[in-house]
Write an enzyme that holds these catalytic residues in place. Structure first.
Site, PDB file in Angstrom:
ATOM      1  N   LYS A 158     -11.414   2.983 -65.787  1.00 64.72           N
ATOM      2  CA  LYS A 158     -10.060   2.654 -66.254  1.00 64.72           C
ATOM      3  C   LYS A 158      -9.993   2.617 -67.790  1.00 64.72           C
ATOM      4  O   LYS A 158     -10.930   2.985 -68.464  1.00 64.72           O
ATOM      5  CB  LYS A 158      -9.614   1.334 -65.639  1.00 64.72           C
ATOM      6  CG  LYS A 158      -9.610   1.338 -64.102  1.00 64.72           C
ATOM      7  CD  LYS A 158      -8.666   2.372 -63.542  1.00 64.72           C
ATOM      8  CE  LYS A 158      -8.358   2.230 -62.062  1.00 64.72           C
ATOM      9  NZ  LYS A 158      -9.476   2.032 -61.159  1.00 64.72           N
TER      10      LYS A 158
HETATM   11  C1  LIG Z   1      -3.906   2.215 -58.321  1.00 59.78           C
HETATM   12  C2  LIG Z   1      -5.089   1.335 -58.077  1.00 59.78           C
HETATM   13  N1  LIG Z   1      -4.896   0.096 -57.609  1.00 59.78           N
HETATM   14  C3  LIG Z   1      -5.913  -0.754 -57.388  1.00 59.78           C
HETATM   15  C4  LIG Z   1      -7.210  -0.367 -57.622  1.00 59.78           C
HETATM   16  C5  LIG Z   1      -8.320  -1.330 -57.333  1.00 59.78           C
HETATM   17  O1  LIG Z   1      -9.004  -1.652 -58.517  1.00 59.78           O
HETATM   18  P1  LIG Z   1     -10.397  -2.402 -58.505  1.00 59.78           P
HETATM   19  O2  LIG Z   1     -11.452  -1.348 -58.391  1.00 59.78           O
HETATM   20  O3  LIG Z   1     -10.450  -3.105 -59.837  1.00 59.78           O
HETATM   21  O4  LIG Z   1     -10.400  -3.344 -57.366  1.00 59.78           O
HETATM   22  C6  LIG Z   1      -7.481   0.915 -58.103  1.00 59.78           C
HETATM   23  C7  LIG Z   1      -8.863   1.322 -58.335  1.00 59.78           C
HETATM   24  O5  LIG Z   1      -9.225   2.450 -58.354  1.00 59.78           O
HETATM   25  C8  LIG Z   1      -6.388   1.790 -58.341  1.00 59.78           C
HETATM   26  O6  LIG Z   1      -6.598   3.027 -58.807  1.00 59.78           O
END
Ligand SMILES: Cc1ncc(COP(=O)(O)O)c(C=O)c1O
Length: 385
Positions: A188
């Site tokens: 990210k």
């Molecule tokens: C749009 C979106 N929402 C939520 C998440 C979940 O993130 P995390 O990996 O921090 O749990 C991601 C992760 O790839 C994502 O791309």
């Protein structure tokens, strides 16, 4: 292989983490609150609650919104599965609203229509999760107006959009969503290794998020059901989780936050350069959403069916063979076996499915060099023309 995404870690990040290792607190120390305050200040949010990842943040945001069994959560089918799964964790039913084929975000007009029908059937959603896809917010102005009209809680899944802006304010600022969720996963915009944060203007939601993040346990006597027994005393008020972030992660997140503008500038420059270099190729690019300034987490292209010499899969494999780690964001969530078991089927969300049939994410991260970017574009040109 040039990856599609990659963290950027420098000596300041390393020193920040090492400093924590040498301190008294590895977790539940002072850096978590500092990280929360720094993000809240950057975004202009009143409250920020750090959690162990964005998935946990989405789960807590849904619980804080009161989502439970018998309720509905709606989201975009073009997202990571976490955007929908958070509803299922709460025992709610999940449904989707198709994407706008140009901006690739949840289509506000389709949402308005679906809400009209749902109101007639008495099946209105309690929560809508609008995803800032690839770093660009959806039409939050229209979606917020619908939230007011139909009374649902609006959560912006801004996992891709740390540093993005909408209508002149930072995403996460609280003007356009009841809660905004960031991810700090290494792919990210900034990273804390694993990590996430929920931002809100509402004190009641923030209090609930903090409680649920840590087992439902409080040490705040004003929240307790009886007089404190002494300095050791705590109470569990409801069933919460251990969704805490560590001080090690918060230190990395803080250090990365100091580099956010550097990252955003580089991503913007790379996006502008892709837009120029790709103009003559038979591709569709993600259209800008009026009022949104993307954080450019992803650079997504769509192959134009009619002119294609090679299939989508051949282009994908050809790019990988050329040393370019393209990816595909995302397989429509409703087509995942788990969601098909719940009754979804091909054809349910045609724009999402048409997008999936031709989508490709090109490498996009601050350390991508222009020479590497040229190689990406040349490889794609070789496969498409
Ligand atoms: C749009 C979106 N929402 C939520 C998440 C979940 O993130 P995390 O990996 O921090 O749990 C991601 C992760 O790839 C994502 O791309």
């Amino acid at each position: 292989m040039i990856p599609y995404a990659r963290q950027s870690i420098d000596q300041s990040d390393i020193s920040a983490v090492v400093e924590v290792l040498q301190s008294d607190w590895l977790t539940q120390g002072p850096l978590i609150e500092r990280f929360e305050q720094a993000i809240a200040q950057r975004c202009g949010a009143r409250h920020a609650v750090a959690v162990c990842n964005a998935t946990a943040g989405l789960h807590l945001a849904c619980l804080a919104a009161g989502l439970g069994s018998g309720d509905w959560l709606w989201t975009s089918p073009i997202s990571f599965v976490a955007s929908a799964n958070c509803g299922r964790y709460c025992g709610a039913s999940v449904d989707f609203v198709d994407i706008d084929p140009h901006t690739l975000t949840l289509d506000a007009a389709a949402l308005a229509l679906k809400l009209e029908q749902a109101a007639r059937q008495g099946r209105l959603p309690k929560v809508v999760v609008a995803v800032a896809f690839a770093g660009q917010s959806a039409d939050m102005r229209s979606i917020k107006a619908l939230a007011r009209q139909y009374g649902f809680t609006l959560i912006e899944d801004a996992a891709h959009a740390v540093g993005a802006r909408y209508a002149g304010v930072a995403v996460g600022n609280g003007e356009f969503a009841d809660m905004t969720v960031f991810s700090f996963h290494p792919v990210k915009i900034i990273t804390s290794a694993e990590g996430g944060m929920v931002l809100t203007h509402r004190a009641d939601l923030a209090q609930r998020l903090r409680l649920l993040r840590s087992h439902g346990v409080t040490r705040d006597s004003s929240q307790m059901t009886e007089e404190s027994h002494g300095a050791w005393y705590y109470q569990q008020l409801e069933l919460g989780f251990n969704y805490r972030i560590t001080d090690l992660q918060a230190a990395l997140g803080l250090s990365q936050l100091a580099r956010l503008d550097e990252f955003l500038d580089r991503r913007r420059a790379l996006a502008a350069r892709y837009q120029t270099l790709l103009t003559s190729l038979p591709l569709r690019l993600q259209a800008p959403q009026p009022e949104a300034e993307s954080a450019w987490h992803l650079f997504v292209v769509r192959l134009q069916g009619a002119h294609m010499q090679r299939s989508h899969r051949e282009v994908f494999d050809g790019m990988r063979a050329a040393g370019v780690g393209v990816n595909l964001h995302y397989i429509p969530i409703h087509l995942q076996p788990y969601y098909r078991e719940l009754g979804f089927k091909p054809g349910d969300f045609p724009q999402a499915e048409a997008y999936y049939a031709g989508a490709l994410s090109l490498p996009m991260y601050p350390g991508l060099t222009e020479a590497q970017q040229d190689h990406v574009v040349d490889s794609l040109r070789g496969l498409l023309t």
